[in-house]
Design a protein around this motif. Sequence first.
Motif, PDB file in Angstrom:
ATOM      1  N   VAL A  96       0.843  -1.201   0.000  1.00  0.00           N
ATOM      2  CA  VAL A  96       0.000   0.000   0.000  1.00  0.00           C
ATOM      3  C   VAL A  96       0.878   1.252   0.000  1.00  0.00           C
ATOM      4  N   ALA A  97       1.914   1.261   0.810  1.00  0.00           N
ATOM      5  CA  ALA A  97       2.847   2.393   0.829  1.00  0.00           C
ATOM      6  C   ALA A  97       3.507   2.554  -0.544  1.00  0.00           C
ATOM      7  N   GLY A  98       3.819   1.453  -1.177  1.00  0.00           N
ATOM      8  CA  GLY A  98       4.392   1.498  -2.521  1.00  0.00           C
ATOM      9  C   GLY A  98       3.439   2.123  -3.526  1.00  0.00           C
ATOM     10  N   GLN A  99       2.149   1.850  -3.362  1.00  0.00           N
ATOM     11  CA  GLN A  99       1.144   2.461  -4.236  1.00  0.00           C
ATOM     12  C   GLN A  99       1.114   3.978  -4.065  1.00  0.00           C
ATOM     13  N   TYR A 100       1.273   4.445  -2.829  1.00  0.00           N
ATOM     14  CA  TYR A 100       1.317   5.893  -2.581  1.00  0.00           C
ATOM     15  C   TYR A 100       2.480   6.534  -3.343  1.00  0.00           C
ATOM     16  N   LEU A 101       3.651   5.898  -3.272  1.00  0.00           N
ATOM     17  CA  LEU A 101       4.813   6.434  -3.982  1.00  0.00           C
ATOM     18  C   LEU A 101       4.592   6.372  -5.488  1.00  0.00           C
ATOM     19  N   TYR A 102       4.073   5.247  -5.960  1.00  0.00           N
ATOM     20  CA  TYR A 102       3.789   5.092  -7.396  1.00  0.00           C
ATOM     21  C   TYR A 102       2.896   6.229  -7.888  1.00  0.00           C
ATOM     22  N   LYS A 103       1.800   6.488  -7.179  1.00  0.00           N
ATOM     23  CA  LYS A 103       0.863   7.539  -7.584  1.00  0.00           C
ATOM     24  C   LYS A 103       1.529   8.913  -7.560  1.00  0.00           C
ATOM     25  N   SER A 104       2.387   9.149  -6.582  1.00  0.00           N
ATOM     26  CA  SER A 104       3.097  10.432  -6.505  1.00  0.00           C
ATOM     27  C   SER A 104       4.048  10.604  -7.680  1.00  0.00           C
ATOM     28  N   THR A 132      14.022   2.882   7.794  1.00  0.00           N
ATOM     29  CA  THR A 132      14.955   1.859   8.281  1.00  0.00           C
ATOM     30  C   THR A 132      15.165   0.727   7.296  1.00  0.00           C
ATOM     31  N   SER A 133      14.203   0.502   6.383  1.00  0.00           N
ATOM     32  CA  SER A 133      14.382  -0.572   5.406  1.00  0.00           C
ATOM     33  C   SER A 133      13.613  -0.255   4.129  1.00  0.00           C
ATOM     34  N   LEU A 134      14.036  -0.897   3.051  1.00  0.00           N
ATOM     35  CA  LEU A 134      13.381  -0.757   1.759  1.00  0.00           C
ATOM     36  C   LEU A 134      13.035  -2.161   1.244  1.00  0.00           C
ATOM     37  N   PRO A 135      11.916  -2.708   1.678  1.00  0.00           N
ATOM     38  CA  PRO A 135      11.536  -4.058   1.286  1.00  0.00           C
ATOM     39  C   PRO A 135      11.277  -4.178  -0.220  1.00  0.00           C
ATOM     40  N   SER A 136      11.578  -5.327  -0.766  1.00  0.00           N
ATOM     41  CA  SER A 136      11.380  -5.563  -2.198  1.00  0.00           C
ATOM     42  C   SER A 136       9.935  -5.351  -2.627  1.00  0.00           C
ATOM     43  N   VAL A 137       8.980  -5.792  -1.807  1.00  0.00           N
ATOM     44  CA  VAL A 137       7.579  -5.621  -2.186  1.00  0.00           C
ATOM     45  C   VAL A 137       7.245  -4.139  -2.344  1.00  0.00           C
ATOM     46  N   PHE A 138       7.769  -3.287  -1.510  1.00  0.00           N
ATOM     47  CA  PHE A 138       7.555  -1.846  -1.625  1.00  0.00           C
ATOM     48  C   PHE A 138       8.180  -1.323  -2.916  1.00  0.00           C
ATOM     49  N   LEU A 139       9.415  -1.721  -3.173  1.00  0.00           N
ATOM     50  CA  LEU A 139      10.124  -1.248  -4.365  1.00  0.00           C
ATOM     51  C   LEU A 139       9.474  -1.755  -5.650  1.00  0.00           C
ATOM     52  N   ASN A 140       9.013  -2.999  -5.644  1.00  0.00           N
ATOM     53  CA  ASN A 140       8.374  -3.559  -6.837  1.00  0.00           C
ATOM     54  C   ASN A 140       7.088  -2.824  -7.197  1.00  0.00           C
ATOM     55  N   VAL A 141       6.291  -2.502  -6.189  1.00  0.00           N
ATOM     56  CA  VAL A 141       4.999  -1.848  -6.409  1.00  0.00           C
ATOM     57  C   VAL A 141       5.176  -0.383  -6.814  1.00  0.00           C
ATOM     58  N   SER A 142       6.257   0.223  -6.413  1.00  0.00           N
ATOM     59  CA  SER A 142       6.461   1.641  -6.714  1.00  0.00           C
ATOM     60  C   SER A 142       7.450   1.831  -7.865  1.00  0.00           C
ATOM     61  N   LEU A 143       8.719   1.701  -7.577  1.00  0.00           N
ATOM     62  CA  LEU A 143       9.748   1.960  -8.593  1.00  0.00           C
ATOM     63  C   LEU A 143       9.707   0.947  -9.726  1.00  0.00           C
ATOM     64  N   GLY A 144       9.522  -0.320  -9.382  1.00  0.00           N
ATOM     65  CA  GLY A 144       9.474  -1.356 -10.418  1.00  0.00           C
ATOM     66  C   GLY A 144       8.350  -1.130 -11.406  1.00  0.00           C
ATOM     67  N   ARG A 145       7.201  -0.759 -10.899  1.00  0.00           N
ATOM     68  CA  ARG A 145       6.054  -0.514 -11.781  1.00  0.00           C
ATOM     69  C   ARG A 145       6.303   0.695 -12.681  1.00  0.00           C
ATOM     70  N   ILE A 146       6.920   1.727 -12.133  1.00  0.00           N
ATOM     71  CA  ILE A 146       7.264   2.904 -12.950  1.00  0.00           C
ATOM     72  C   ILE A 146       8.249   2.504 -14.046  1.00  0.00           C
ATOM     73  N   ILE A 147       9.235   1.705 -13.696  1.00  0.00           N
ATOM     74  CA  ILE A 147      10.208   1.252 -14.699  1.00  0.00           C
ATOM     75  C   ILE A 147       9.506   0.469 -15.797  1.00  0.00           C
ATOM     76  N   ASP A 148       8.600  -0.420 -15.415  1.00  0.00           N
ATOM     77  CA  ASP A 148       7.866  -1.211 -16.406  1.00  0.00           C
ATOM     78  C   ASP A 148       7.068  -0.316 -17.353  1.00  0.00           C
ATOM     79  N   GLU A 149       6.453   0.715 -16.813  1.00  0.00           N
ATOM     80  CA  GLU A 149       5.575   1.575 -17.605  1.00  0.00           C
ATOM     81  C   GLU A 149       6.307   2.696 -18.330  1.00  0.00           C
ATOM     82  N   GLU A 150       7.325   3.259 -17.696  1.00  0.00           N
ATOM     83  CA  GLU A 150       7.952   4.480 -18.215  1.00  0.00           C
ATOM     84  C   GLU A 150       9.431   4.318 -18.576  1.00  0.00           C
TER      85      GLU A 150
END
Length: 93
Positions: free
Chosen positions: A18-26, A45-63
């Motif tokens: 969910v936090a990753g979705q917030y970053l993705y939308k931003s 304190t940490s950058l979990p893969s699930v967070f990165l995949n939903v945010s940065l990974g999705r942006i990379i896939d799309e853009e």
Amino acid sequence: MCVFNMNTALQQSKVYSVAGQYLYKSIKEAIANNDRLSVDMDGVTSLPSVFLNVSLGRIIDEEGKDKLKQYVGFVKITKQQALRLRDYLQRYN
């Protein structure tokens, strides 16, 4: 320039995807407005893969990685966080 407080997003949702979705939308809003997004990493304190995949990974896939780098910057980032992000971006296909 818009600012996204990563620590606040992670604390508010308690669910990394969910936090990753917030970053993705931003990021999508910044791209649509032709504006840069500054991601404040203070207190993270940490950058979990699930967070990165939903945010940065999705942006990379799309853009693509170049657009991500063009529109997103990180502030108050530790060396460990920078290394984690760099490793993630290098490994992402």
